[in-house]
Design an enzyme around this catalytic site. Structure first.
Site, PDB file in Angstrom:
ATOM      1  N   HIS A 122       0.824  -1.184  -0.122  1.00 59.11           N
ATOM      2  CA  HIS A 122      -0.083  -0.079   0.103  1.00 59.11           C
ATOM      3  C   HIS A 122       0.800   1.409   0.111  1.00 59.11           C
ATOM      4  CE1 HIS A 122      -3.670  -2.180   0.270  1.00 59.11           C
ATOM      5  NE2 HIS A 122      -3.434  -2.733   1.716  1.00 59.11           N
ATOM      6  N   ASP A 159      -2.655 -10.695  -2.459  1.00 54.55           N
ATOM      7  CA  ASP A 159      -3.246 -10.147  -1.233  1.00 54.55           C
ATOM      8  C   ASP A 159      -4.809  -9.687  -1.564  1.00 54.55           C
ATOM      9  OD1 ASP A 159      -2.154  -8.815   1.549  1.00 54.55           O
ATOM     10  OD2 ASP A 159      -3.732  -7.801   0.649  1.00 54.55           O
ATOM     11  N   HIS A 161      -6.393  -7.239  -0.569  1.00 57.01           N
ATOM     12  CA  HIS A 161      -6.508  -5.898  -0.563  1.00 57.01           C
ATOM     13  C   HIS A 161      -5.667  -5.520  -1.837  1.00 57.01           C
ATOM     14  CE1 HIS A 161      -6.959  -6.262   3.698  1.00 57.01           C
ATOM     15  NE2 HIS A 161      -7.714  -5.688   3.604  1.00 57.01           N
TER      16      HIS A 161
END
Ligand SMILES: [Zn+2]
Length: 308
Positions: A122, A159, A161
């Site tokens: 992220h 993942d 996300h």
């Protein structure tokens, strides 16, 4: 097969009741030791250097993470903690990825897994977010390109996300293909199929409740063919295990077998194009039992060894 880790990654202290906790990494390394014993080649992760981090990140992010050691935990965003011991952990996590790329490209090992935290996918060029301080997989890709002279590096991100930071760092860089499956809607709310970068971004969002059949279908029909067409010289993996059905942060319904299946498919891609070379990095995964099962499934398939 090599596994890179470091005790400093356990000392990154996110505080009580934070999902991204040291026990996650201990669960992964304990399970790998128990199941594979001495069939894995364990290495201490070195520290990443500033020049290596600056390939992916702005000086302002290095400043924010490294310049001052906080006396107690501070929040860089509502989810992302900087503790007194966080900077060394982030430097070891990125350093593991760099060392793994060096080892794989030197032919010292065919595959490597980086058992590290904090996670990275992220983190954008200038912002720590979503539990992530430095984007270790992006640092690794740029190290392979700029230090080793590769011209095509692929990143597969499973993942749950979306790896918004990785996408943002590479969406204008055709040397990198980013292929991601993830739940949508879910944090960080990016990763629509229409986000294509310069043709080098392939997103396969999955709805809440999707299980292994939908996950395998997305990879088989969309993401794996894109990886094959790109013909990477090195395959990097953002290996988050939070799409498992036990995970508390998301609503996909994967089983450990689904991770073993995908890892086998990724290994076949690497065998066809990259001389078999894969570097995989731990990203998310917040249920300790699921983390144990999935890490064993993933590393076993990467190494081509069955549990003892
Ligand atoms: Zn995640």
């Amino acid at each position: 097969m090599r596994v890179y880790t470091h005790a400093a990654c356990l000392a990154h202290d996110t505080g009580p009741a934070h999902a991204e906790r040291p026990q996650r990494l201990a669960a992964v390394t304990d399970a790998l030791h128990e199941v594979f014993a001495d069939r894995l080649d364990w290495h201490e992760a070195p520290l990443a250097g500033e020049a290596e981090l600056l390939r992916a990140h702005a000086p302002s992010l290095l400043q924010a993470v490294l310049a001052t050691t906080p006396r107690e935990r501070i929040l860089l965003d509502p989810d992302t903690v900087l503790s007194p011991a966080s900077a060394p952990a982030a430097l070891r996590a990125a350093g593991a990825a760099i060392a793994a790329v060096d080892a794989v490209l030197a032919g010292d090992t065919l595959r490597a897994f980086c058992a590290v935290r904090p996670p990275g996918h992220h983190a954008t060029r200038d912002t720590a977010m979503g539990f992530c301080l430095f984007n270790s997989v992006a640092v690794a890709a740029l190290h392979a390109l700029d230090a080793h002279g590769l011209t095509r590096v692929a990143i597969a991100d499973f993942d749950v996300h979306h790896g918004n930071g990785t996408q943002a760092i590479f969406e204008h860089d055709p040397r990198v293909l980013f292929a991601s499956s993830h739940q949508m809607p879910l944090y960080p709310d990016s990763g629509h199929a229409e986000e294509r970068g310069v043709g080098n971004i392939i997103n396969a969002p999955l709805p809440p409740g999707a299980a292994g059949n939908a996950f395998r279908d997305a990879w088989t029909t969309n993401l794996l063919p894109a990886l094959d067409a790109f013909a990477p010289q090195l395959l990097l993996v953002s290996a988050g295990f939070d799409a498992h059905r036990r995970d508390p942060l998301a609503q996909l319904e994967l089983e450990a077998d689904d991770y073993a299946w995908l890892t086998g498919q990724l290994a076949a891609v690497a065998d066809r194009h990259a001389g078999g070379r894969i570097v995989s990095l731990l990203e998310g995964g917040y249920d300790l039992q699921a983390l144990r099962e999935c890490a064993v499934a993933h590393v076993g398939a990467l190494a081509g060894i069955a549990p003892a």
